[in-house]
Each structure stands twice: as structure tokens, then as C-alpha cells.
Design a protein around this motif. Structure first.
Motif, PDB file in Angstrom:
ATOM      1  N   LEU A 256       0.871  -1.319   0.397  1.00 31.90           N
ATOM      2  CA  LEU A 256      -0.200  -0.158  -0.083  1.00 31.90           C
ATOM      3  C   LEU A 256       0.868   1.333   0.089  1.00 31.90           C
ATOM      4  N   GLU A 257       1.330   1.343   0.327  1.00 31.99           N
ATOM      5  CA  GLU A 257       3.131   2.283   0.902  1.00 31.99           C
ATOM      6  C   GLU A 257       4.116   1.963   0.952  1.00 31.99           C
ATOM      7  N   ARG A 258       5.139   3.300   0.456  1.00 34.32           N
ATOM      8  CA  ARG A 258       6.386   2.953   0.404  1.00 34.32           C
ATOM      9  C   ARG A 258       6.855   4.025   0.486  1.00 34.32           C
ATOM     10  N   SER A 259       8.467   3.732   1.156  1.00 33.65           N
ATOM     11  CA  SER A 259       9.537   5.278   2.093  1.00 33.65           C
ATOM     12  C   SER A 259       9.893   6.520   1.068  1.00 33.65           C
ATOM     13  N   ARG A 260      10.302   7.112   1.150  1.00 34.07           N
ATOM     14  CA  ARG A 260      11.112   7.627   0.144  1.00 34.07           C
ATOM     15  C   ARG A 260      12.414   7.141  -0.090  1.00 34.07           C
ATOM     16  N   GLY A 261      12.859   6.205   0.062  1.00 31.81           N
ATOM     17  CA  GLY A 261      13.737   4.706  -0.186  1.00 31.81           C
ATOM     18  C   GLY A 261      13.180   4.084  -0.648  1.00 31.81           C
ATOM     19  N   GLY A 262      12.534   3.946  -0.663  1.00 25.59           N
ATOM     20  CA  GLY A 262      12.115   2.556  -1.405  1.00 25.59           C
ATOM     21  C   GLY A 262      11.227   1.274  -0.893  1.00 25.59           C
ATOM     22  N   VAL A 264       8.718  -0.586   1.547  1.00 28.47           N
ATOM     23  CA  VAL A 264       7.619  -1.103   1.992  1.00 28.47           C
ATOM     24  C   VAL A 264       7.348  -0.259   3.060  1.00 28.47           C
ATOM     25  N   LYS A 265       6.671   1.079   3.636  1.00 25.87           N
ATOM     26  CA  LYS A 265       5.681   1.237   4.546  1.00 25.87           C
ATOM     27  C   LYS A 265       4.851   0.690   5.158  1.00 25.87           C
ATOM     28  N   LYS A 266       3.717   0.129   4.322  1.00 20.75           N
ATOM     29  CA  LYS A 266       2.210  -0.482   4.647  1.00 20.75           C
ATOM     30  C   LYS A 266       2.116  -1.603   4.069  1.00 20.75           C
ATOM     31  N   ILE A 267       1.565  -2.486   4.142  1.00 21.94           N
ATOM     32  CA  ILE A 267       1.246  -3.333   3.441  1.00 21.94           C
ATOM     33  C   ILE A 267       0.085  -3.993   4.101  1.00 21.94           C
ATOM     34  N   LYS A 268      -0.685  -4.633   3.409  1.00 21.64           N
ATOM     35  CA  LYS A 268      -1.793  -5.667   3.540  1.00 21.64           C
ATOM     36  C   LYS A 268      -2.203  -7.104   3.113  1.00 21.64           C
ATOM     37  N   ILE A 269      -2.199  -7.683   4.447  1.00 21.65           N
ATOM     38  CA  ILE A 269      -2.440  -8.963   4.244  1.00 21.65           C
ATOM     39  C   ILE A 269      -3.497  -9.714   4.491  1.00 21.65           C
ATOM     40  N   GLY A 270      -4.299 -10.311   4.043  1.00 21.20           N
ATOM     41  CA  GLY A 270      -6.272 -10.076   3.838  1.00 21.20           C
ATOM     42  C   GLY A 270      -6.752  -9.002   4.655  1.00 21.20           C
ATOM     43  N   ASP A 271      -7.614  -8.939   6.110  1.00 16.25           N
ATOM     44  CA  ASP A 271      -7.720  -7.933   6.388  1.00 16.25           C
ATOM     45  C   ASP A 271      -6.613  -6.764   7.486  1.00 16.25           C
ATOM     46  N   THR A 272      -5.268  -7.566   7.728  1.00 18.42           N
ATOM     47  CA  THR A 272      -4.595  -6.936   8.307  1.00 18.42           C
ATOM     48  C   THR A 272      -3.847  -6.313   7.756  1.00 18.42           C
ATOM     49  N   TYR A 273      -3.535  -5.014   8.516  1.00 17.50           N
ATOM     50  CA  TYR A 273      -2.147  -3.710   7.909  1.00 17.50           C
ATOM     51  C   TYR A 273      -1.068  -3.874   8.675  1.00 17.50           C
ATOM     52  N   ILE A 274       0.297  -4.080   7.834  1.00 21.08           N
ATOM     53  CA  ILE A 274       1.555  -4.584   9.531  1.00 21.08           C
ATOM     54  C   ILE A 274       2.019  -3.590   8.094  1.00 21.08           C
ATOM     55  N   THR A 275       3.665  -3.380   8.683  1.00 23.27           N
ATOM     56  CA  THR A 275       4.578  -2.984   8.811  1.00 23.27           C
ATOM     57  C   THR A 275       4.912  -3.433   7.380  1.00 23.27           C
ATOM     58  N   GLY A 276       6.525  -2.962   6.098  1.00 23.35           N
ATOM     59  CA  GLY A 276       7.079  -3.865   5.566  1.00 23.35           C
ATOM     60  C   GLY A 276       8.037  -4.075   6.132  1.00 23.35           C
ATOM     61  N   SER A 287      15.471  -7.260   3.464  1.00 21.32           N
ATOM     62  CA  SER A 287      15.974  -5.765   3.351  1.00 21.32           C
ATOM     63  C   SER A 287      13.949  -5.264   3.548  1.00 21.32           C
ATOM     64  N   SER A 288      13.732  -4.624   3.599  1.00 28.00           N
ATOM     65  CA  SER A 288      11.951  -4.449   3.662  1.00 28.00           C
ATOM     66  C   SER A 288      11.734  -3.610   2.219  1.00 28.00           C
ATOM     67  N   ASN A 289      12.676  -3.144   1.109  1.00 28.06           N
ATOM     68  CA  ASN A 289      13.192  -3.608  -0.025  1.00 28.06           C
ATOM     69  C   ASN A 289      12.478  -4.270  -0.894  1.00 28.06           C
ATOM     70  N   PHE A 290      11.201  -4.142  -0.932  1.00 28.48           N
ATOM     71  CA  PHE A 290      11.360  -5.478  -1.850  1.00 28.48           C
ATOM     72  C   PHE A 290       9.829  -4.753  -2.979  1.00 28.48           C
ATOM     73  N   THR A 291       9.120  -6.291  -4.006  1.00 30.56           N
ATOM     74  CA  THR A 291       8.318  -6.084  -4.373  1.00 30.56           C
ATOM     75  C   THR A 291       7.836  -7.563  -4.448  1.00 30.56           C
ATOM     76  N   ILE A 292       6.596  -7.834  -5.064  1.00 28.46           N
ATOM     77  CA  ILE A 292       6.300  -9.463  -4.454  1.00 28.46           C
ATOM     78  C   ILE A 292       5.540  -9.763  -6.081  1.00 28.46           C
ATOM     79  N   ASP A 293       6.522 -10.912  -6.304  1.00 35.41           N
ATOM     80  CA  ASP A 293       5.854 -11.363  -7.983  1.00 35.41           C
ATOM     81  C   ASP A 293       4.906 -12.929  -8.070  1.00 35.41           C
ATOM     82  N   PHE A 294       3.578 -12.774  -8.388  1.00 37.32           N
ATOM     83  CA  PHE A 294       2.556 -13.809  -8.258  1.00 37.32           C
ATOM     84  C   PHE A 294       3.072 -14.787  -9.964  1.00 37.32           C
ATOM     85  N   SER A 295       3.895 -15.796  -9.698  1.00 39.99           N
ATOM     86  CA  SER A 295       3.831 -16.299 -11.346  1.00 39.99           C
ATOM     87  C   SER A 295       2.643 -17.802 -10.765  1.00 39.99           C
ATOM     88  N   THR A 296       2.731 -18.365 -11.539  1.00 39.21           N
ATOM     89  CA  THR A 296       1.478 -19.107 -11.956  1.00 39.21           C
ATOM     90  C   THR A 296       1.947 -20.439 -10.934  1.00 39.21           C
TER      91      THR A 296
END
Length: 347
Positions: A256-262, A264-276, A287-296
Motif C-alpha cells: 500500500l505504501e512505500r518510503s522515500r528510500g523505496g 515498504v511502509k504498509k502492506i495489507k495481508i487479508g484484512d490485516t495491515y502491517i509494516t514492511g 530488506s524491507s525494500n521488496f516487490t512481490i511477483d505472483f507466477s503460476t
């Protein structure tokens, strides 16, 4: 009426004078109720003036809890700094990067001492620090040399020692006070982080700055791969109320949100919101600077950088040094608004 007013003034003056005589003007204890706020204010004022004082070498001794021996070892700060640089930074880094590391390590160590405004931590087992990443990694000369190629060991130790000796007594200060949080980490993803985005604490000298050229670092980019069932199981154990499903996981996890440094500040897991940072901790990411790729078949979490991202990037420091920057330029880049000063140490 005048006599009554005069009497009240005399009484108030007497009461204040008596309080001063009882409590004293004391440089060891803060005056008034021992609230957390009062204590923090006292420590702030204490650290403000401490750099103007003169010190003997004994004043700069630090107690280190050695975990493998389960014993406290007392040593001078300079010996401690050699052990920290040995444990924290590759010796093949440029000498200016090693000097920058030495000053950050020395500042951190002194900031843990009560005479500099520090406080004892339970994790140190009665010492000022321990020898693990909970504080700073410390390695004795013998332990470090055993891990280096034998034919280069003495040469490496001499290089490391020179970096410490040539910066002896030098520390970081901000606004005439010792820097209490000279954080550093291994590798950035191209930019460091604001302390407030990682630790929820605004520190004026720990601001996001550019840190290019780190792509040669071994953990500049790392990938963590999970099956849908594996990742669902891990997250459901920590957050059972999120009720994640492997079949709909792609829709249930969203950055949901990233910092200036890249990061992750906020991520949604189901109905739960947590920090990166929390997500990183759960999965053991670099690190907390990540992306998530969903493959097959799998879910890939791709990380940039290694560490919390706040303060000085060690690999970034080496890049700057190899470009001709000296240790003071490196430190002033990563710790905004600081000065490097030499403590007044009596021989």
C-alpha cells in the motif's frame, strides 16, 4: 497589607533555598520526580556538554559481554573499535571507508556508556554492550585472524589497525552533542531510509540520501521463493485472523505504501495491515525494500539492499571512498548535519 505580602515573599524564598540545599545542584542526578521525560531531558543536557570535557583513557573504557565465554570483558574504546571494525566491515574495503566505520563504531560504543548519556540494557548482561548484532559485532584479533588467509592476516590486521589509530578519539556530534544513534547497515538499494519510516522515530541526522553504485555488493539483489501453500501457511500462523487462502493469495496481499528510500511502509495481508519491516521479519528477508511477483506456481519476493537501510551504507561508503571521498565526507553524507570532532583525551 505590605507586611503580609513581604512575609509571603520571604516564606517562598526560604522554601526555595531550603529545597536547593537539600537536593543540591548536582551533576550526577536529575532534579525532581524521576519521570521518563525528566530523565531524557537530563541525559540530553548531559550529552550536550560532555564533548567539552577532558578525559583520561580510563574514562573511555567499555564493558563488553563476550557471549561464547559468558563473561564481561573490560577494554579501552579503541580496542573495542578494532574488534567492531573487524567484525562489521570487509577489510578489503578502502581505508577511508574503514575510517568512517571506525568513527561510527566508536560513537556508538561511547553512546552506550552512562557517562555519555547512555543507559544499561538487559541484553548486555550487566555490561555496556554485547558482541552480537544486538549492539555491534565484536571480534578479537585472534578470532578475526583465524578467518583470514594466513599469508595476508597480519597485513590485513595492520590495515584495520591503521584506520582506527589514525582516527583515534574522533566521534560524530550533532548540535554539539554526541550522536546517540549512529546507525549503519550493509547495502542500500540506491537510497537510504529516513529513521522515522523504519523505527517510527524522527532523528534529524538520519535522513534519506542517495547511495549509488552499490550494485556490485553480493546482496544488492536477493530473491526468496515460496509455493502458494508455503507462504499462506507462514502468514496464517502469525496472523490467523487474516484467513489467507492459497487460491486467492494474489488478491489478498497488497503493498500500500512505500518510503522515500523505496522500502515498504504498509502492506495489507487479508484484512490485516502491517509494516514492511514486520513482513521482512516474518519471512527473514534481507530488506524491507521488496516487490512481490505472483507466477503460476510460486510467489517470489525480490529484495533490494541488505539491512534496515538507516544511516551509513557500508558498501556505499566504500563506493564513495573509491571515488576519492575521505572519511569525513562519507560520514557527513550519510549522517546529515553532523560534525566529526576529536575528544580531548589526556595522555
Amino acid at each position: 497589607m505590605k507586611k503580609i505580602i513581604l512575609g509571603i515573599l520571604i516564606f517562598i524564598s526560604f522554601t526555595l533555598l531550603l529545597a536547593i540545599l537539600i537536593v543540591g545542584i548536582d551533576n550526577k542526578n536529575y532534579i525532581g520526580k524521576k519521570t521518563k521525560q525528566n530523565k531524557q531531558q537530563y541525559l540530553k543536557e548531559k550529552s550536550k556538554n560532555i564533548i567539552l570535557e577532558k578525559y583520561s583513557s580510563r574514562d573511555l573504557d567499555i564493558e563488553v559481554y563476550i557471549t561464547k565465554n559468558k563473561k564481561i570483558q573490560k577494554m579501552n574504546i579503541e580496542e573495542y573499535v578494532k574488534g567492531v571494525v573487524a567484525g562489521e566491515m570487509p577489510v578489503n574495503f578502502d581505508i577511508e571507508a574503514l575510517k568512517a566505520q571506525a568513527i561510527a563504531a566508536r560513537t556508538y560504543g561511547l553512546a552506550r556508556l552512562e557517562k555519555f548519556g547512555g543507559e544499561k540494557s538487559l541484553n548486555a548482561n550487566g555490561a555496556d554492550v554485547n558482541d552480537t548484532i544486538e549492539f555491534q559485532v565484536f571480534m578479537s584479533k585472534d578470532d578475526r585472524i583465524k578467518l583470514w588467509p594466513k599469508k595476508y592476516a597480519e597485513q590485513y590486521w595492520k590495515k584495520l589497525s591503521n584506520a582506527i589509530d589514525e582516527t583515534k578519539g574522533e566521534v560524530l556530534v550533532y548540535d554539539n552533542r554526541l550522536v546517540m544513534e549512529p546507525y549503519y547497515f550493509s547495502t542500500s538499494g540506491g537510497r537510504t531510509e529516513d529513521a522515522v519510516d523504519v523505527f517510527s522515530k524522527d532523528v534529524p541526522y538520519l535522513k534519506s540520501v542517495e547511495s549509488p553504485g552499490e550494485d556490485r555488493a553480493p546482496k544488492y539483489k536477493t530473491q526468496f521463493t515460496y509455493t502458494y501453500n508455503e507462504l499462506t501457511s507462514i502468514l496464517n500462523k502469525v496472523y490467523p485472523k487474516s484467513k489467507l487462502s492459497a487460491k486467492t493469495l494474489k488478491k489478498q496481499i497488497k503493498i500500500l505504501e512505500r518510503s522515500r528510500g523505496g522500502s515498504v511502509k504498509k502492506i495489507k495481508i487479508g484484512d490485516t495491515y502491517i509494516t514492511g519491516s514486520k513482513f521482512r521479519s516474518i519471512l527473514g528477508l534481507t530488506s524491507s525494500n521488496f516487490t512481490i511477483d505472483f507466477s503460476t506456481k510460486n510467489v517470489c519476493v525480490n529484495c533490494n539492499g541488505y539491512g534496515h537501510g538507516v544511516g551509513m551504507s557500508q558498501w556505499g561508503a566504500d563506493v564513495m571512498a573509491k571515488e576519492g571521498k575521505d572519511y569525513k565526507e562519507i560520514l557527513k553524507h550519510y549522517y546529515q548535519g553532523v560534525d566529526v570532532i576529536k575528544l580531548n583525551i589526556k595522555n
